[in-house]
Design an enzyme around this catalytic site. Sequence first.
Site, PDB file in Angstrom:
ATOM      1  N   HIS A  43      -2.424   5.770   2.204  1.00  0.00           N
ATOM      2  CA  HIS A  43      -1.148   6.361   1.800  1.00  0.00           C
ATOM      3  C   HIS A  43      -0.760   5.781   0.447  1.00  0.00           C
ATOM      4  CE1 HIS A  43      -0.039   2.439   3.374  1.00  0.00           C
ATOM      5  NE2 HIS A  43       0.995   2.517   2.534  1.00  0.00           N
ATOM      6  N   HIS A 125      -0.188   3.515  -6.170  1.00  0.00           N
ATOM      7  CA  HIS A 125      -1.606   3.324  -5.842  1.00  0.00           C
ATOM      8  C   HIS A 125      -1.844   3.512  -4.352  1.00  0.00           C
ATOM      9  CE1 HIS A 125       0.124  -0.538  -4.749  1.00  0.00           C
ATOM     10  NE2 HIS A 125      -0.925  -0.704  -3.946  1.00  0.00           N
TER      11      HIS A 125
END
Length: 176
Positions: A43, A125
């Site tokens: 995620h 990220h």
Amino acid sequence: MSEPQRLFFAIDLPAEIREQIIHWRATHFPPEAGRPVAADNLHLTLAFLGEVSAEKEKALSLLAGRIRQPGFTLTLDDAGQWLRSRVVWLGMRQPPRGLIQLANMLRSQAARSGCFQSNRPFHPHITLLRDASEAVTIPPPGFNWSYAVTEFTLYASSFARGRTRYTPLKRWALTQ
């Protein structure tokens, strides 16, 4: 009264992109490079909330539901390593403005609600490997995954039987 939960807001990855990333990671990083993050746990964190009471979770959910933010496209085209935190990550060279705005709104609401927020700049990220204690070779540019982001999710993080599990609690649609 229920126990506090460890919560965070995040953006999910479509299943087909998640599978492609898992294959790419397996092809480019040897097993000793670090501990791979489970496919279901991939995620992009927008705001980490920490240990949150049920009451605070409800308040944060109400605030999140008031966000009126258009959807945007994420293009994952960058990768790197943070040696200090021992993480190998997948990210983007040019994060879309909508992503930055959404993260800033959620982080700001979290801070006003008493959830500690790091003063470090937001670096969007996806963590690929943890415990990467040695420098790894990052694949050359040329990889690229794009997808439309149409919602964000509140997750609970739990640890049991040696595994971390992220459970989606609630989702909010971004506007069209």
